[in-house]
Write a protein that holds these residues in place. Structure first.
Motif, PDB file in Angstrom:
ATOM      1  N   ALA A   1      -0.136   4.747   4.532  1.00 42.31           N
ATOM      2  CA  ALA A   1      -0.899   3.723   5.232  1.00 42.31           C
ATOM      3  C   ALA A   1      -0.090   3.066   6.338  1.00 42.31           C
ATOM      4  CB  ALA A   1      -1.384   2.666   4.244  1.00 42.31           C
TER       5      ALA A   1
ATOM      6  N   ALA B   1      -1.248   1.909  10.800  1.00 44.06           N
ATOM      7  CA  ALA B   1      -0.948   0.522  11.164  1.00 44.06           C
ATOM      8  C   ALA B   1       0.118   0.464  12.241  1.00 44.06           C
ATOM      9  CB  ALA B   1      -0.498  -0.254   9.925  1.00 44.06           C
TER      10      ALA B   1
ATOM     11  N   ARG C   1       0.839  -1.190   0.000  1.00 46.30           N
ATOM     12  CA  ARG C   1       0.000   0.000   0.000  1.00 46.30           C
ATOM     13  C   ARG C   1       0.880   1.249   0.000  1.00 46.30           C
ATOM     14  NH1 ARG C   1      -5.389  -0.729   1.590  1.00 46.30           N
ATOM     15  NH2 ARG C   1      -5.922  -2.882   2.042  1.00 46.30           N
TER      16      ARG C   1
ATOM     17  N   LEU D   1       4.195  -3.076   4.489  1.00 49.30           N
ATOM     18  CA  LEU D   1       3.980  -1.646   4.375  1.00 49.30           C
ATOM     19  C   LEU D   1       5.263  -0.826   4.446  1.00 49.30           C
ATOM     20  CD1 LEU D   1       0.893  -1.330   6.772  1.00 49.30           C
ATOM     21  CD2 LEU D   1       0.862  -1.463   4.271  1.00 49.30           C
TER      22      LEU D   1
ATOM     23  N   LEU E   1     -10.029   0.630  12.217  1.00 53.98           N
ATOM     24  CA  LEU E   1      -8.988   0.610  11.194  1.00 53.98           C
ATOM     25  C   LEU E   1      -9.045  -0.634  10.309  1.00 53.98           C
ATOM     26  CD1 LEU E   1      -5.856   1.857  13.191  1.00 53.98           C
ATOM     27  CD2 LEU E   1      -7.132   3.120  11.450  1.00 53.98           C
TER      28      LEU E   1
ATOM     29  N   ALA F   1      -9.640  -0.840   6.343  1.00 57.73           N
ATOM     30  CA  ALA F   1      -8.638  -0.243   5.463  1.00 57.73           C
ATOM     31  C   ALA F   1      -7.483  -1.179   5.170  1.00 57.73           C
ATOM     32  CB  ALA F   1      -8.103   1.045   6.088  1.00 57.73           C
ATOM     33  N   TYR F   2      -7.268  -2.181   6.025  1.00 56.95           N
ATOM     34  CA  TYR F   2      -6.139  -3.095   5.852  1.00 56.95           C
ATOM     35  C   TYR F   2      -6.589  -4.515   5.545  1.00 56.95           C
ATOM     36  CZ  TYR F   2      -3.487   0.758   7.745  1.00 56.95           C
ATOM     37  OH  TYR F   2      -2.928   1.994   7.942  1.00 56.95           O
TER      38      TYR F   2
END
Length: 403
Positions: free
Chosen positions: A13, A17, A9, A127, A185, A188-189
């Protein structure tokens, strides 16, 4: 694995995280340290603390070893929510006050401690760039110190003013807030991928033993982990019983140690990233923690207050500062679609040290003193450092290749 197989990503992002995974470790640390920090006020004996710690790691070992499969199917942040829920239940049990309740609390907390690091490693590994891996993982590992510092400073005051049960209630409330954060959250992941095939016991062990560099990291992590958990769980008792500190002073000294660990995790990660010297960093850390433990164990009572606080800070800098470089190395050396499983397998060795340490400390405390126990841990830490040196050629020769 779910998190390792997904497309990378955008860099922004990473920050949410990183914040979430750091918060998760802080919650686990806060819950793990709570009984030890409030022990003098709650009249918890060393053997009871050992029972609690052994229960945590007895469950944490298999939870870490087999947790990779659940991470692949549920996702890292859903695992985080389940870990936070286990913390809530654990603290509710601990507040009951009996030895049986403390044992049950430890067993429940193990369900949170085992999978939290593999889940975080799997999420962050996809990430972050290779060049920043050591530093980012070190930042993530500061959650341990954040939780410990908060617990060392706040929980003794709560215990004195309101009673130990309110300390556990405060930790449980923080965990409930954590669940809300992780679930917010999580979409989004989330990733829709086919998880890799399940691994049997032999295949999971091969992830740790097939690469000598990983095997030496696992071996060294056992005494390093034993030192860290002993610092976190019985240092306050050592301070009040053998170093001449009051309960508040011992809590402040432990807070200094955790601040040292916080600085250490960031600093060691930065050094490892800038100098490409992970093995050398871990060796220096091993020597440092052995020196501090031996000094406090043998001569701690004769030191002045400022010297005691300074040694405690250096102790935390080393004994609580090594984890970020360690986890980053696992993520670098592991097969990239098996980061969660590899991290969990290696942490099984680490947790063996965590499991054995409370029993060793309890035995030596009964036979001699807590100071003697810390001296024995210093000797074991030196053995772990020798293991890193012995495997140093393989580890060092591949550092540049992996960056």
């Amino acid at each position: 694995m779910l998190d390792a197989n997904t497309a990378v990503r955008p860099v922004p992002a990473l920050l949410p995280a990183l914040g979430a995974t750091t918060s998760l470790q802080a919650l686990v640390a806060l819950a793990l340290f709570a009984p030890g920090v409030v022990a003098p006020r709650a009249h918890i004996e060393v053997w009871q603390l050992s029972l609690f710690s052994c229960a945590v790691f007895a469950v944490g070992i298999p939870a870490s070893f087999w947790g990779g499969s659940f991470i692949a199917r549920l996702g890292s942040l859903r695992i985080a929510s389940l870990c936070a829920a286990a913390i809530v239940i654990s603290m509710a049990l601990a507040s009951l006050g009996s030895s049986a309740a403390l044992l049950a609390a430890g067993l429940c907390l193990g369900l949170a401690m085992g999978p939290e690091t593999p889940a975080s490693a799997a999420l962050l590994a996809r990430l972050v760039t290779a060049e920043r891996r050591a530093f980012v993982f070190s930042v993530r590992q500061t959650g341990n110190q954040i939780g410990a510092v908060c617990g060392s400073l706040v929980l003794p005051a709560i215990a004195i003013s309101f009673g130990p049960a309110w300390c556990y209630a405060a930790v449980g409330a923080c965990a409930l807030l954590g669940i809300l954060l992780f679930e917010w959250l999580r979409p989004a992941y989330a990733a829709k991928v086919v998880p890799p095939p399940k691994l049997d016991l032999r295949a999971r062990l091969a992830l740790m033993t097939a690469d000598r560099r990983i095997a030496m990291l696992a071996l060294a992590s056992m005494p390093f982990s034993a030192m860290q958990v002993s610092l976190n769980t019985v240092f306050v008792t050592l301070g009040t019983s053998e170093l001449g500190l009051s309960h508040i002073e011992a809590g402040m000294a432990l807070a200094c140690a955790q601040v040292g660990g916080l600085v250490g995790r960031l600093g060691w990660g930065l050094v490892a990233m800038r100098l490409d010297a992970s093995r050398a960093v871990l060796i220096v850390i091993g020597v440092g923690m052995a020196f501090c433990a031996a000094l406090l164990g043998l001569e701690g009572a004769s030191l002045s207050r400022p010297a005691q606080f300074a040694v405690a800070t250096l102790f935390g800098l080393t004994a609580s500062g090594w984890n970020g470089v360690f986890i980053a190395e696992i993520a670098r050396l592991a097969p990239q679609d098996r980061i969660g499983e590899t991290t969990g397998a290696v942490l099984t060795a680490s947790y063996m040290g965590l499991l054995a340490a409370p029993a060793l400390v309890s035995i030596l405390d009964g036979a001699a003193s807590l100071g003697a126990a810390f001296f024995a841990l210093a000797c074991l830490a030196l053995c772990g450092t020798l293991a890193l040196i012995w495997g140093g050629h393989d580890l060092g020769s591949h550092d540049k290749a992996g960056q």
